[in-house]
Design a protein around this motif. Structure first.
Motif, mmCIF file in Angstrom:
data_model
loop_
_atom_site.group_PDB
_atom_site.id
_atom_site.type_symbol
_atom_site.label_atom_id
_atom_site.label_comp_id
_atom_site.label_asym_id
_atom_site.label_seq_id
_atom_site.Cartn_x
_atom_site.Cartn_y
_atom_site.Cartn_z
ATOM 1 N N HIS A 154 0.853 -1.193 0.000
ATOM 2 C CA HIS A 154 0.000 0.000 0.000
ATOM 3 C C HIS A 154 0.890 1.244 0.000
ATOM 4 O O HIS A 154 1.837 1.341 0.784
ATOM 5 N N GLU A 169 5.750 6.319 -6.307
ATOM 6 C CA GLU A 169 4.726 6.316 -7.344
ATOM 7 C C GLU A 169 4.229 4.913 -7.620
ATOM 8 O O GLU A 169 4.985 3.960 -7.671
ATOM 9 N N ILE A 170 2.910 4.817 -7.834
ATOM 10 C CA ILE A 170 2.285 3.532 -8.111
ATOM 11 C C ILE A 170 2.857 2.915 -9.380
ATOM 12 O O ILE A 170 3.113 1.706 -9.435
ATOM 13 N N ARG A 210 4.493 -0.683 -9.721
ATOM 14 C CA ARG A 210 3.910 -1.670 -10.627
ATOM 15 C C ARG A 210 4.977 -2.244 -11.553
ATOM 16 O O ARG A 210 5.014 -3.449 -11.813
ATOM 17 N N ILE A 219 -1.502 -3.716 -5.330
ATOM 18 C CA ILE A 219 -0.898 -2.453 -4.882
ATOM 19 C C ILE A 219 -2.035 -1.482 -4.588
ATOM 20 O O ILE A 219 -2.821 -1.141 -5.475
ATOM 21 N N ALA A 229 -3.581 2.247 -2.960
ATOM 22 C CA ALA A 229 -3.235 3.669 -2.948
ATOM 23 C C ALA A 229 -4.247 4.420 -2.107
ATOM 24 O O ALA A 229 -5.311 3.902 -1.771
ATOM 25 N N ALA A 287 -4.644 7.245 -9.785
ATOM 26 C CA ALA A 287 -4.106 6.037 -9.160
ATOM 27 C C ALA A 287 -4.472 4.792 -9.955
ATOM 28 O O ALA A 287 -3.618 3.934 -10.217
ATOM 29 N N ALA A 297 -3.077 0.989 -9.809
ATOM 30 C CA ALA A 297 -3.518 0.621 -8.454
ATOM 31 C C ALA A 297 -4.580 -0.470 -8.518
ATOM 32 O O ALA A 297 -5.369 -0.544 -9.461
#
Length: 462
Positions: A338, A345-346, A350, A359, A361, A372, A377
């Motif tokens: 999380h 950054e997502i 990833r 993942i 957010a 996101a 996300a």
């Protein structure tokens, strides 16, 4: 999984959608976009497109019926959209049919990142591997859904866009999710302009605003439903689809989530603690908590690693384990992750963790929620709804903001922040995937946790 979209928001806003269109279908696409509630501008003269794109809420670039000025217009509009952060859809009509189209597609993919690329199997197949087919129709009779899935993922990995491969099957891919839309029909290809209308609808929904995935899924559901209806009535005319649209207020239908492998269950109770309460965590999981997040901002990596292993051993059969804000350890221990708004950054996470891991957010607005999901996300935590001891500086949101967030995305958005058994009634009658709780679960004595969790889950189910 069932999803829905009320067209009232789109119709109330009536956003301007700049569509550089296929000359063959221009009129019916404009009529269709008007019927769903947006305001189409079908301008494609190179000397005016920059001004028009700048005013638009979304841009749709259709490569049908090219000429020298239209090619220039497409390039100018793309540059304007990029500069002004305007959502953009690419429909690479007949891309493999001529060198002019192939060169234009290469220029566009090299210079712009599209929100969505939508095309039939042959068009996307050319963009991925350069294999040429004549014409614009997709001859996909002998292809399997597996072929569509593999192609969608490859195109997403190459372009970074959310990709829709349309035809006998309808498959949508972003950097995390792979979705199939049921309800294909061999006669879809006989309805001239059906794909052009789908691309235009995606652009219209992006302008509401809406996430890439949800805009693609809703558009695919909508047009496949209506196309089947007109075919059943003995018609293959696009105009018959348009006439049906005006009577509709809500779009709903089923999607099949092919990946990730973990599927969220409704309603899910999501617990968060610092991991210093192993028996409480174990009792909560035994009582039905489906997701647990270890949120420890103090321990060093060695101690955190020990906690991860101990907690996973106790709960992993019953509960998804998520690590807060430590990408390095999430990769090392193969856990879900999380990330808060100020964390890594997502999209970076990833790329490092791959397509399948969960993942999460944090998002307090629909704009942040869309961003996101577009970055990959898997779910959101949205709040806070009440003052909380865990995060004293947390800003508040209300149910109206939450519903805007929920309705703008496809992934689940879990309410969070000061929620406990006593204030659960705030969410009565509200469609939620579950709830996140910290002190609402783990501030209780060890022997009270299991009973409390069962009562919370019972309320959620009723």
């Amino acid at each position: 999984m069932k999803i829905k979209c009320n067209l009232k928001k789109l119709r109330d806003k009536a956003p301007l959608i700049h569509i550089i269109s296929n000359g063959v279908t221009r009129g019916r696409v404009a009529d269709f976009v008007l019927s769903i509630g947006a305001s189409p501008m079908m301008a494609e003269y190179s000397k005016e497109v920059s001004e028009i794109t700048k005013k638009a809420s979304a841009l749709v670039l259709n490569m049908g019926m090219l000429n020298e000025d239209k090619i220039e217009a497409i390039k100018i509009a793309g540059k304007t959209a990029k500069k002004n952060n305007i959502p953009t859809v690419l429909d690479p009509v007949g891309v493999a049919s001529s060198k002019i189209r192939r060169d234009l597609a290469k220029y566009l993919l090299d210079n712009f990142k599209f929100n969505v690329i939508r095309g039939n199997f042959n068009e996307i197949n050319y963009l991925v591997g350069g294999q040429a087919f004549a014409g614009i129709d997709s001859r996909d009779k002998n292809l399997s859904e597996e072929d569509f899935k593999e192609l969608a993922v490859k195109m997403n990995e190459k372009s970074g866009a959310t990709v829709v491969v349309s035809g006998k099957y309808e498959v949508i891919a972003n950097s995390h999710m792979l979705i199939s839309i049921p309800g294909g029909h061999d006669d879809f290809r006989k309805i001239s302009g059906l794909g052009d209308m789908e691309s235009a609808m995606i652009g219209s929904l992006l302008a509401t605003p809406m996430s890439n995935l949800k805009a693609c899924a809703i558009s695919a559901i909508f047009l496949r439903q209506l196309a089947r209806e007109v075919i059943a009535d003995g018609s293959i005319k696009a105009q018959d689809i348009i006439s049906k649209v005006q009577k509709l207020e809500e779009i709903s239908g089923e999607i099949e989530i092919l990946s990730p492998s973990y599927k969220f269950k409704k309603p899910s109770l999501y617990g968060i603690s610092d991991g210093n309460d192993l028996m409480k965590i174990k009792n909560a999981a035994r009582a039905g908590m489906k997701i647990y997040q270890l949120r420890d901002k103090i321990s060093d990596e060695a101690l955190l690693g020990e906690k991860i292993l101990k907690i996973k051993k106790e709960i992993e059969e019953d509960c998804l384990f998520i690590l807060n804000d430590n990408l390095k350890l999430a990769k090392e221990y193969k856990t879900s992750l999380h990330l808060g708004q100020d964390d890594e950054e997502i999209s970076l996470a990833r790329r490092i963790l791959g397509r399948d891991p969960i993942i999460g957010a944090t998002a307090k607005t629909s704009e942040l929620a869309i961003e996101a999901e577009n970055m990959g996300a898997s779910y959101l935590g949205s709040g806070a709804f009440f003052e909380t001891e865990t995060k004293r500086d947390a800003s508040m949101i209300n149910l109206e903001i939450y519903e805007e967030i929920r309705d703008s995305i496809l992934i689940p958005a879990f309410p969070i922040g000061g929620i406990n058994l006593e204030n659960l009634d705030l969410f009565k009658g509200v469609e939620i995937p579950g709830l996140c709780m910290s002190s609402g679960i783990f501030s209780l004595d060890e022997n009270e946790v299991e009973k409390n969790v069962r009562e919370i889950i019972n309320k959620l189910n009723n």
